[in-house]
Write a protein that holds these residues in place. Sequence first.
Motif, PDB file in Angstrom:
ATOM      1  N   HIS A   1       0.830  -1.209   0.000  1.00  0.00           N
ATOM      2  CA  HIS A   1       0.000   0.000   0.000  1.00  0.00           C
ATOM      3  C   HIS A   1       0.861   1.254   0.000  1.00  0.00           C
ATOM      4  O   HIS A   1       0.552   2.237  -0.669  1.00  0.00           O
ATOM      5  CB  HIS A   1      -0.947   0.010   1.204  1.00  0.00           C
ATOM      6  CG  HIS A   1      -2.015  -1.022   1.131  1.00  0.00           C
ATOM      7  ND1 HIS A   1      -2.966  -1.016   0.139  1.00  0.00           N
ATOM      8  CD2 HIS A   1      -2.293  -2.091   1.925  1.00  0.00           C
ATOM      9  CE1 HIS A   1      -3.775  -2.045   0.314  1.00  0.00           C
ATOM     10  NE2 HIS A   1      -3.398  -2.711   1.391  1.00  0.00           N
ATOM     11  N   LEU A   2       1.960   1.224   0.726  1.00  0.00           N
ATOM     12  CA  LEU A   2       2.857   2.373   0.795  1.00  0.00           C
ATOM     13  C   LEU A   2       3.496   2.630  -0.567  1.00  0.00           C
ATOM     14  O   LEU A   2       3.618   3.785  -0.995  1.00  0.00           O
ATOM     15  CB  LEU A   2       3.936   2.133   1.863  1.00  0.00           C
ATOM     16  CG  LEU A   2       4.883   3.293   2.124  1.00  0.00           C
ATOM     17  CD1 LEU A   2       4.109   4.545   2.531  1.00  0.00           C
ATOM     18  CD2 LEU A   2       5.890   2.925   3.186  1.00  0.00           C
ATOM     19  N   ALA A   3       3.870   1.584  -1.281  1.00  0.00           N
ATOM     20  CA  ALA A   3       4.465   1.743  -2.604  1.00  0.00           C
ATOM     21  C   ALA A   3       3.441   2.328  -3.583  1.00  0.00           C
ATOM     22  O   ALA A   3       3.775   3.199  -4.392  1.00  0.00           O
ATOM     23  CB  ALA A   3       4.991   0.413  -3.110  1.00  0.00           C
ATOM     24  N   TRP A   4       2.192   1.852  -3.517  1.00  0.00           N
ATOM     25  CA  TRP A   4       1.142   2.390  -4.381  1.00  0.00           C
ATOM     26  C   TRP A   4       0.896   3.862  -4.078  1.00  0.00           C
ATOM     27  O   TRP A   4       0.750   4.688  -4.977  1.00  0.00           O
ATOM     28  CB  TRP A   4      -0.168   1.613  -4.218  1.00  0.00           C
ATOM     29  CG  TRP A   4      -0.242   0.422  -5.128  1.00  0.00           C
ATOM     30  CD1 TRP A   4      -0.162  -0.881  -4.760  1.00  0.00           C
ATOM     31  CD2 TRP A   4      -0.394   0.439  -6.545  1.00  0.00           C
ATOM     32  NE1 TRP A   4      -0.249  -1.693  -5.864  1.00  0.00           N
ATOM     33  CE2 TRP A   4      -0.398  -0.896  -6.987  1.00  0.00           C
ATOM     34  CE3 TRP A   4      -0.522   1.435  -7.484  1.00  0.00           C
ATOM     35  CZ2 TRP A   4      -0.513  -1.246  -8.305  1.00  0.00           C
ATOM     36  CZ3 TRP A   4      -0.649   1.083  -8.818  1.00  0.00           C
ATOM     37  CH2 TRP A   4      -0.644  -0.241  -9.225  1.00  0.00           C
ATOM     38  N   TYR A   5       0.851   4.178  -2.785  1.00  0.00           N
ATOM     39  CA  TYR A   5       0.633   5.570  -2.392  1.00  0.00           C
ATOM     40  C   TYR A   5       1.758   6.447  -2.943  1.00  0.00           C
ATOM     41  O   TYR A   5       1.512   7.525  -3.474  1.00  0.00           O
ATOM     42  CB  TYR A   5       0.556   5.693  -0.862  1.00  0.00           C
ATOM     43  CG  TYR A   5       0.490   7.128  -0.412  1.00  0.00           C
ATOM     44  CD1 TYR A   5      -0.706   7.829  -0.492  1.00  0.00           C
ATOM     45  CD2 TYR A   5       1.615   7.791   0.063  1.00  0.00           C
ATOM     46  CE1 TYR A   5      -0.787   9.155  -0.109  1.00  0.00           C
ATOM     47  CE2 TYR A   5       1.552   9.112   0.442  1.00  0.00           C
ATOM     48  CZ  TYR A   5       0.358   9.790   0.356  1.00  0.00           C
ATOM     49  OH  TYR A   5       0.292  11.100   0.728  1.00  0.00           O
ATOM     50  N   SER A   6       2.963   5.999  -2.816  1.00  0.00           N
ATOM     51  CA  SER A   6       4.117   6.751  -3.307  1.00  0.00           C
ATOM     52  C   SER A   6       4.047   6.923  -4.826  1.00  0.00           C
ATOM     53  O   SER A   6       4.305   8.005  -5.354  1.00  0.00           O
ATOM     54  CB  SER A   6       5.411   6.029  -2.915  1.00  0.00           C
ATOM     55  OG  SER A   6       6.520   6.716  -3.421  1.00  0.00           O
ATOM     56  N   TYR A   7       3.696   5.854  -5.521  1.00  0.00           N
ATOM     57  CA  TYR A   7       3.582   5.897  -6.983  1.00  0.00           C
ATOM     58  C   TYR A   7       2.507   6.899  -7.408  1.00  0.00           C
ATOM     59  O   TYR A   7       2.741   7.752  -8.267  1.00  0.00           O
ATOM     60  CB  TYR A   7       3.262   4.493  -7.512  1.00  0.00           C
ATOM     61  CG  TYR A   7       3.012   4.447  -8.988  1.00  0.00           C
ATOM     62  CD1 TYR A   7       4.072   4.530  -9.889  1.00  0.00           C
ATOM     63  CD2 TYR A   7       1.715   4.334  -9.493  1.00  0.00           C
ATOM     64  CE1 TYR A   7       3.841   4.495 -11.250  1.00  0.00           C
ATOM     65  CE2 TYR A   7       1.475   4.302 -10.847  1.00  0.00           C
ATOM     66  CZ  TYR A   7       2.547   4.380 -11.730  1.00  0.00           C
ATOM     67  OH  TYR A   7       2.317   4.362 -13.077  1.00  0.00           O
TER      68      TYR A   7
END
Length: 126
Positions: free
Chosen positions: A6-12
Amino acid sequence: LIVMSHLAWYSYISNLVKIVSMYAGMLAMRAWSRQKAAIKTSLANFSVRSCLCAVEGDRPLVYGNIASMMKLIHAVDEHASQEEALAVFDATLREQLPAILAASAGRFALPYKYVCCMTFCIVGAG
């Protein structure tokens, strides 16, 4: 299949929003610069004779009023022709109006819609 946290998606998504927002801001600034250049060109070529008149029959009245005003403020001699008064009016506007508009808008003044776009860029960057 690659699985992202989820953190990677948010960052993307956050980075994508930042890039799109910055691009939109650049487009808005470019459009504003073009508008300012068009206004400068329009003022440099100003002539009361080429202005639109809502009621074409009123044009002689408008020209007469401009000539009267120019005589009243002593911009032309009181015996000057209407054509001379209109020529001085045109020259006065071309000379003085750009500085007046620049002073009223400020050097870096932006229209509200561009300020909103820039604000979106800042908010989107957070």
